[in-house]
Design an enzyme around this catalytic site. Structure first.
Site, short mmCIF file in Angstrom:
data_model
loop_
_atom_site.label_atom_id
_atom_site.label_comp_id
_atom_site.label_asym_id
_atom_site.label_seq_id
_atom_site.Cartn_x
_atom_site.Cartn_y
_atom_site.Cartn_z
N LYS A 12 -2.53 53.12 29.82
CA LYS A 12 -2.22 51.70 29.95
C LYS A 12 -0.88 51.44 30.63
O LYS A 12 -0.77 50.58 31.51
CB LYS A 12 -2.26 51.08 28.55
CG LYS A 12 -2.08 49.59 28.50
CD LYS A 12 -2.40 49.04 27.12
CE LYS A 12 -1.46 49.52 26.03
NZ LYS A 12 -1.80 50.80 25.38
N LYS A 34 6.75 43.91 26.47
CA LYS A 34 6.20 44.82 25.46
C LYS A 34 6.53 44.23 24.09
O LYS A 34 7.66 44.37 23.60
CB LYS A 34 6.81 46.22 25.61
CG LYS A 34 6.27 47.26 24.63
CD LYS A 34 4.88 47.73 25.03
CE LYS A 34 4.40 48.86 24.11
NZ LYS A 34 3.09 49.39 24.52
N ALA A 109 -0.12 47.40 22.26
CA ALA A 109 0.02 48.72 21.64
C ALA A 109 -1.36 49.14 21.15
O ALA A 109 -1.92 48.50 20.26
CB ALA A 109 1.01 48.67 20.49
N GLY A 110 -1.92 50.19 21.75
CA GLY A 110 -3.26 50.61 21.35
C GLY A 110 -4.31 49.65 21.87
O GLY A 110 -4.25 49.17 22.99
N SER A 169 -7.18 56.88 33.84
CA SER A 169 -6.87 58.24 34.30
C SER A 169 -8.16 58.88 34.81
O SER A 169 -8.95 59.42 34.03
CB SER A 169 -6.27 59.07 33.16
OG SER A 169 -5.94 60.37 33.60
#
Length: 236
Positions: A12, A34, A109-110, A169
């Site tokens: 991410k 963030k 996050a996650g 990826s």
């Protein structure tokens, strides 16, 4: 725009950096927010530092809170005895950044429904409150269709726009599942495949990273990625 993974470790932050790099390349002012960084001590480089390293120092970055244990933000905050970041606070920060920037990227996050606070607030609530679309960053291989479908369904049920899916990826030697998923991911997401970042992209120099971003992200994100051509080149 809010960026969420289908889980942890899907690439991410590198995708955030790639979108930010394309924004700067287009001469747009870019900010990355963030809301909650977990698993790091004060002073350690975090996700926003990685974005700056890859995309450039002209990106405005803002980390609202940091919790030392690598846990869901709500759990990490509770164990650290620190007030959590609520979706309302995160959305307000995103709106504030939008007043001075052309492009604001919010990195979760996650996954989408990981709890940010003990009231059950999630990244989905941030996106809904800010009126922002969500870009899903997914794994390439086996299991990603279910994870992506669940994430997309959660967005639809909340009336949140899905901006597309990016493979975070893409392996050097994709297996059969990964190659088939190029056709299936947009189907289960109900949204287009808008990128595939090559594995190891986070190790590139800044100029090479920008070149990678141009070729690996779709025009909707500022690049030149052609999903149908990429799928055909990797046909099973």
């Amino acid at each position: 725009m809010v960026l969420t993974g289908t889980g942890t470790g899907v690439g991410k932050t590198v995708v955030v950096a790639a979108v930010a790099a394309l924004g700067l390349h287009a001469r747009r002012s870019v900010a990355v927010l963030k809301p909650a960084q977990t698993g790091l001590q004060p002073g350690e480089p975090g996700d926003v530092d990685e974005v700056t390293r890859l995309a450039g120092a002209d990106v405005t970055t803002w980390e609202l809170a940091r919790f030392p244990e690598p846990l869901a933000p709500a759990t990490a905050a509770r164990r650290a005895g620190i007030m959590p970041v609520t979706p309302k606070q995160a959305a307000a920060a995103a709106v504030e950044l939008s007043r001075g920037h052309d492009l604001v990227l919010v990195e979760g996050a996650g996954g989408l429904l990981v709890r940010m606070d003990d009231n059950g607030g999630t990244l989905a609530d941030v996106a809904w409150s800010a009126g922002a679309p969500v870009l899903i960053v997914a794994n390439a291989g086996l299991g990603t269709l279910n994870e992506t479908a669940l994430t997309a369904e959660a967005l639809r049920r909340r009336g949140i726009e899905c901006a597309g899916v990016v493979v975070g990826s893409w392996p050097d030697e994709p297996d059969l599942a990964a190659r088939c998923n190029l056709d299936d991911l947009p189907i289960v997401a109900g949204a287009p495949l808008v990128g595939a970042i090559p594995a190891g992209a986070g190790e590139l120099s800044r100029p090479k990273f920008l070149d990678m971003a141009i070729h690996s992200l779709a025009p909707s994100l500022g690049g030149e990625f052609d999903a149908s051509g990429f799928a055909a080149a990797n046909a099973a």
